[in-house]
Design an enzyme around this catalytic site. Structure first.
Site, mmCIF file in Angstrom:
data_model
loop_
_atom_site.group_PDB
_atom_site.id
_atom_site.type_symbol
_atom_site.label_atom_id
_atom_site.label_comp_id
_atom_site.label_asym_id
_atom_site.label_seq_id
_atom_site.Cartn_x
_atom_site.Cartn_y
_atom_site.Cartn_z
ATOM 1 N N CYS A 68 41.963 19.124 37.508
ATOM 2 C CA CYS A 68 42.209 19.799 38.779
ATOM 3 C C CYS A 68 40.880 20.101 39.468
ATOM 4 C CB CYS A 68 42.984 21.099 38.539
ATOM 5 S SG CYS A 68 43.175 22.132 40.002
ATOM 6 N N CYS A 71 38.969 24.641 40.102
ATOM 7 C CA CYS A 71 38.159 25.625 39.368
ATOM 8 C C CYS A 71 36.979 24.929 38.716
ATOM 9 C CB CYS A 71 39.000 26.355 38.326
ATOM 10 S SG CYS A 71 40.195 27.507 39.024
ATOM 11 N N CYS A 146 48.713 28.381 36.833
ATOM 12 C CA CYS A 146 47.480 28.529 37.598
ATOM 13 C C CYS A 146 46.940 29.930 37.345
ATOM 14 C CB CYS A 146 47.725 28.309 39.086
ATOM 15 S SG CYS A 146 46.223 28.494 40.086
ATOM 16 N N GLN A 251 43.658 36.968 54.332
ATOM 17 C CA GLN A 251 42.698 36.890 53.234
ATOM 18 C C GLN A 251 43.446 36.530 51.950
ATOM 19 O OE1 GLN A 251 39.508 36.960 53.572
ATOM 20 N NE2 GLN A 251 39.218 37.907 55.573
ATOM 21 N N ASP A 346 34.204 38.463 62.169
ATOM 22 C CA ASP A 346 34.757 37.789 60.985
ATOM 23 C C ASP A 346 35.168 36.373 61.380
ATOM 24 O OD1 ASP A 346 35.852 37.122 58.548
ATOM 25 O OD2 ASP A 346 37.700 38.260 58.843
ATOM 26 N N CYS A 372 32.544 33.635 55.472
ATOM 27 C CA CYS A 372 32.993 32.799 54.355
ATOM 28 C C CYS A 372 32.053 31.609 54.160
ATOM 29 C CB CYS A 372 34.423 32.315 54.588
ATOM 30 S SG CYS A 372 34.658 31.391 56.112
#
Length: 414
Positions: A68, A71, A146, A251, A346, A372
């Protein structure tokens, strides 16, 4: 040809980097100090074998780890992993010749992510597969568990597969289910459905609605257009209850949101009037309105409508003025921001260069920039600093656990 490599550091995308006479080699899923054997092609290591493991290496918790693409840093111990994220912020600032206090990274626990983008494909056996893309590939990895996701999202995966089936009607469709856990249940917005041949047929829409009803979804929408809604999906921002627009931004992790909101509110305490730019549906607006009147602006008309709907649900707030406005094409000028002695931004990943240049010309004494993307944050911070602001502190936030993604809150004082 197989080569032996020593990993010097982890790069900004999360891959280990080995320095060789031919240049840097990027080795996925490796850590600083490790010795590995790998086939090297065009500066990338493939078929990586760990020869000497780092003492910082830990056992990954997901059975899908390594395949995957979600991660890429799950094998790294928490302490050095969080410090690496802090260092990414320092490096981005250094490229713009900015020195500031970078606080320790705020950690979030596993099992807390309330938003997932799940890709749907039909397998060779005809089954509907739901999951994430493999590393550096368009191939789909079917996901059954997950560890980063809210357990309620994981429990819904079988039902969501049945919902997805209706959207695979056309062979060119590559649907993505944007799934959000709200206070009234699951909200699902589907994108990636082939439209040139007429889009989803009426029969397929009915099958999707039936599957959504059987799954007890709060709402099912197609590219922002509601197909069926049994309950209005709602979320809370501060004391306000806000109806979430179909496909609306939220978020990803409530704990990360709380960390960013608390630092933002703390930084502007004492302000007489606050501007909340790129406000969405009011993530920061409502907590800020407990302190002072707020001028809120965002390009999303649906987000502004949701914010306005939430204004009547909370008591004790200072006045909120909300405007739908494209802050990239029509940034608020100093005249529009007159009286605002604190400004919160933001923006999306692209940053907010044009709006930041306008903010720099105001009389505001405090600017809080929630980002971000440390790179575009540092670029925009340079403009504020050149205009007379000082970057007081930066707090990294690990909203997207075990990924290379870093979020942050930066506080500027004039």
């Amino acid at each position: 040809m197989t080569e032996t490599l020593t990993i010097a550091r982890v790069g900004g995308q999360g891959d280990g980097i080995a320095e060789t006479p031919a240049g840097p080699v990027f080795a996925p899923l490796t850590l600083p100090g490790e010795t590995v054997r790998a086939v090297v092609r065009d500066g990338r290591a493939e078929a990586v074998e760990i020869v000497v493991a780092s003492p910082e290496r830990v056992v990954p918790v997901s059975p899908h780890y390594g395949d995957c693409g979600g991660c890429s840093l799950q094998h790294w111990a928490a302490g050095p992993y969080l410090e690496w994220k802090r260092e990414q912020v320092r490096l981005a600032l250094a490229r713009e010749r900015i020195e500031a206090e970078v606080e320790p990274t705020v950690a979030v626990p596993p099992g807390t992510r309330r938003r997932l983008a799940l890709h749907a494909r039909r397998g060779e056996d005809g089954r509907v597969l739901l999951g994430f893309k493999a590393r550096k590939s368009w191939r789909l990895v079917e996901v059954r568990v997950c560890p980063v996701a809210d357990p309620r999202l994981v429990a819904a995966l079988p039902a969501l597969s049945r919902v997805a089936e209706a959207f695979l009607e056309h062979p060119k469709s590559a649907p993505t289910l944007h799934v959000t856990w709200t206070l009234t249940g699951l909200d699902v917005d589907v994108t990636g459905v082939e439209r040139r041949s007429g889009g989803l047929s009426r029969d397929a829409q009915m099958r999707a609605i039936e599957a959504a009803t059987a799954a007890d979804l709060a709402r099912l929408s197609l590219a922002g257009e509601t197909l069926v809604m049994s309950r209005q999906p709602v979320v809370t921002f501060g004391a306000a209850t806000v109806p979430l627009p179909p496909g609306g931004f939220l978020q990803a992790v409530p704990e990360a949101e709380a960390a960013m909101v608390s630092r933002t509110v703390g930084a502007v305490r004492g302000a007489r009037k606050i501007a909340d730019l790129f406000c969405g549906a009011g993530t920061f607006t409502f907590p800020l309105a407990t302190l002072a009147p707020v001028l809120a602006a965002d390009a999303s008309a649906a987000g502004i409508a949701a914010l306005r709907a939430g204004m009547g649900t909370a008591k004790g707030l200072k006045p909120i003025t909300a405007e739908a406005r494209d802050l990239f094409r029509r940034p608020l000028a100093p005249y529009d921001l007159r009286g605002c002695d604190a400004i919160v931004l933001d923006p999306p990943r692209a940053g907010a260069m044009e709006q930041t240049l306008q903010v720099a010309q105001t009389r505001a004494g405090t600017v809080v920039y929630v980002s971000c993307n440390p790179v575009t944050f540092a670029r925009d911070a340079r403009g504020l600093i050149d205009a007379g602001f000082r970057l007081e502190r930066v707090t990294p936030v690990d909203q997207f656990l075990w990924s290379a993604h870093v979020e942050l809150v930066g506080v500027f004082r004039r």
